[in-house]
Scaffold this active site. Structure first.
Site, mmCIF file in Angstrom:
data_model
loop_
_atom_site.group_PDB
_atom_site.id
_atom_site.type_symbol
_atom_site.label_atom_id
_atom_site.label_comp_id
_atom_site.label_asym_id
_atom_site.label_seq_id
_atom_site.Cartn_x
_atom_site.Cartn_y
_atom_site.Cartn_z
ATOM 1 N N GLY A 69 39.666 42.039 44.920
ATOM 2 C CA GLY A 69 39.916 42.714 46.189
ATOM 3 C C GLY A 69 38.685 43.340 46.808
ATOM 4 N N THR A 70 37.808 43.904 45.980
ATOM 5 C CA THR A 70 36.608 44.541 46.527
ATOM 6 C C THR A 70 35.711 43.522 47.207
ATOM 7 O OG1 THR A 70 36.658 46.351 44.924
ATOM 8 C CG2 THR A 70 34.534 45.846 45.935
ATOM 9 N N ASN A 152 47.372 52.974 47.986
ATOM 10 C CA ASN A 152 47.323 52.818 46.537
ATOM 11 C C ASN A 152 47.721 54.076 45.775
ATOM 12 O OD1 ASN A 152 44.647 53.405 47.841
ATOM 13 N ND2 ASN A 152 44.106 53.955 45.745
ATOM 14 N N GLN A 180 47.845 46.395 47.528
ATOM 15 C CA GLN A 180 48.993 47.068 46.933
ATOM 16 C C GLN A 180 50.326 46.581 47.516
ATOM 17 O OE1 GLN A 180 49.126 49.122 44.389
ATOM 18 N NE2 GLN A 180 46.948 49.495 44.085
ATOM 19 N N SER A 200 44.326 40.864 45.510
ATOM 20 C CA SER A 200 43.764 40.957 44.163
ATOM 21 C C SER A 200 44.841 40.602 43.162
ATOM 22 C CB SER A 200 43.234 42.369 43.897
ATOM 23 O OG SER A 200 42.617 42.439 42.624
ATOM 24 N N ALA A 201 44.567 39.641 42.283
ATOM 25 C CA ALA A 201 45.585 39.101 41.383
ATOM 26 C C ALA A 201 46.131 40.131 40.402
ATOM 27 C CB ALA A 201 45.019 37.910 40.601
ATOM 28 N N HIS A 202 45.283 41.040 39.937
ATOM 29 C CA HIS A 202 45.744 41.921 38.862
ATOM 30 C C HIS A 202 46.697 43.010 39.334
ATOM 31 C CE1 HIS A 202 43.280 45.751 39.183
ATOM 32 N NE2 HIS A 202 42.616 44.986 40.018
ATOM 33 N N THR A 238 30.358 28.936 41.177
ATOM 34 C CA THR A 238 31.299 28.068 40.469
ATOM 35 C C THR A 238 32.631 28.778 40.303
ATOM 36 O OG1 THR A 238 29.473 27.045 39.255
ATOM 37 C CG2 THR A 238 31.690 26.757 38.351
ATOM 38 N N CYS A 325 38.541 62.219 39.577
ATOM 39 C CA CYS A 325 37.579 63.059 38.852
ATOM 40 C C CYS A 325 36.176 62.602 39.220
ATOM 41 C CB CYS A 325 37.805 62.937 37.351
ATOM 42 S SG CYS A 325 36.786 64.024 36.358
#
Length: 394
Positions: A69-70, A152, A180, A200-202, A238, A325
């Protein structure tokens, strides 16, 4: 462990692992070579492209695979900035964007771009009046806009279709961070005319390290990464065949989940009800109508989130603090400050993100752990009852 941090990342589904494993082992060929094994790898990538395109109702040629995503967001924003130029270009965004958007736009401001940072209401939704004003102002010298689909931290769904329509009516290109949103709400780029969209896949039960950028057909676009000219000259390097195959399978499963009308609302609501019933001084944060079904963002009077996280971790519950943090100090998050949170409230906030693998039993046990952790921390800190429950109502 009861894992309730799905907004940070999701566990990879068994079906996804099964789909990707051959491409990590015996089917290792470079998809850009000319022999049979390479052609099979290329075919697998194109099948995944079909699956990802179907998730958002895009055309195959509109999907560009990236490292996540970034990268997708940076590629879109940096290209749009080049397109409008720093002398007159204006960037319109919101105060609650992910750092992948905000840090890029901060850099734009440092080198001469004008920026319009639009606010949100107490429920965390974009204030459309201010956004319309900002877009009208940006029209004068040319510009573009970036608005996230789902936040998010809070899970609040933004008025994306309205924002896109306003921006396009003023001639602004439009990017959305839909990271999200994918797998939680319906995304149809034929209905919502975004120019660029990040995935983003994760975040929807795929692996980390792979994502996609939607580039609408007809939109000018030049790559962030140059080299061998992969992805039809739009993203060199690649291809991560195993990751792309896995993203495709995760997208296929996510689309089926959304199309079937399945969600985690009952699970999330049951969890919240048990926490509110068991603790005094709990605030359910964010717009209670316009939010994705997996996210619960809560604040606890007279409790530091850092302390609650330690206790919950010891009890086997994984979740996140609602504030970041930074440099060793607990600082209120920019999202919560934009929503008008006091520093104390922001420092007492936790985010619970459910996934498709969580169960009712886990939600109930997690709620019981939260109640015990809050009671224990208040005893340690010398607190007692803290008054009535406060719940935001839009």
């Amino acid at each position: 462990m009861i894992y309730l941090d799905a907004n940070a990342t999701t566990p990879v589904l068994p079906e996804v692992v099964e789909a990707m494993m051959p491409w990590l082992t015996e089917r290792f060929a470079n998809p850009n070579a000319s022999y049979r094994a390479a052609k099979e790898a290329r075919k697998a990538i194109e099948t995944a492209r079909e699956q990802v395109a179907a998730l958002i109702s895009a055309k195959l040629a509109e999907i560009v695979f990236t490292s996540g995503g970034t990268e997708s967001t940076n590629a879109a924003l940096k290209w749009l900035a080049r397109l409008v130029g720093r002398k007159t270009g204006t960037v319109v965004t919101t105060a609650i964007e992910h750092s992948a958007v905000l840090r890029v736009i901060e850099n734009f401001a440092q080198v001469g771009y004008a920026t319009e940072m639009c606010g949100v209401d107490a429920g965390g939704r974009l204030e459309m009046g201010g956004f319309e004003t900002a877009c009208t102002k940006a029209k004068e010298g040319g510009g573009f806009s970036s608005v996230m689909w789902v936040n998010n931290e809070t899970g609040v769904i933004q008025p994306l279709a309205e924002a896109c329509e306003v921006a396009k009516s003023q001639g602004l290109a439009f990017h959305t961070d839909a990271i999200q949103a994918a797998g939680k709400v319906k995304i149809d780029v034929r209905e919502v005319a975004v120019d660029f969209l990040s995935l983003s896949a994760h975040k929807f039960h795929g692996p980390k390290g792979v994502g996609a950028l939607f580039v609408r057909e007809g939109c000018r676009f030049e790559p962030l990464l140059r080299g061998g000219g992969q992805e039809k000259e739009r993203r060199s390097g690649t291809e991560n065949v195993a990751g792309i195959v896995a993203m495709g399978k995760a997208a296929e499963l996510a689309k089926a989940w959304v199309d079937e009308g399945r969600d985690l609302r009952a699970l999330r609501d049951d969890f919240e009800a048990k926490v509110v019933e068991g603790c005094e001084g709990v605030t359910v944060n964010g717009d209670l109508i316009h939010r994705v079904s997996n996210t619960s963002h809560l604040s606890f009077d007279r409790c530091e989130a850092a302390g609650l996280l330690i206790l919950l971790d010891e009890m086997g519950v994984a979740c996140s603090a609602g504030s970041a943090c930074m440099t060793g100090k607990q600082q209120p998050s920019h999202v919560q400050k934009a929503m008008g949170f006091s520093d104390a409230k922001a420092r007492s906030s936790l985010r619970f993100g459910f996934s498709r693998l969580n169960t009712r039993e886990e939600a109930a046990e997690a709620a019981a752990c939260v109640v015990r952790a809050v009671a224990k921390l208040r005893r340690v800190q010398g607190g007692g009852g803290t008054g009535p429950v406060v719940v935001y109502s839009p």
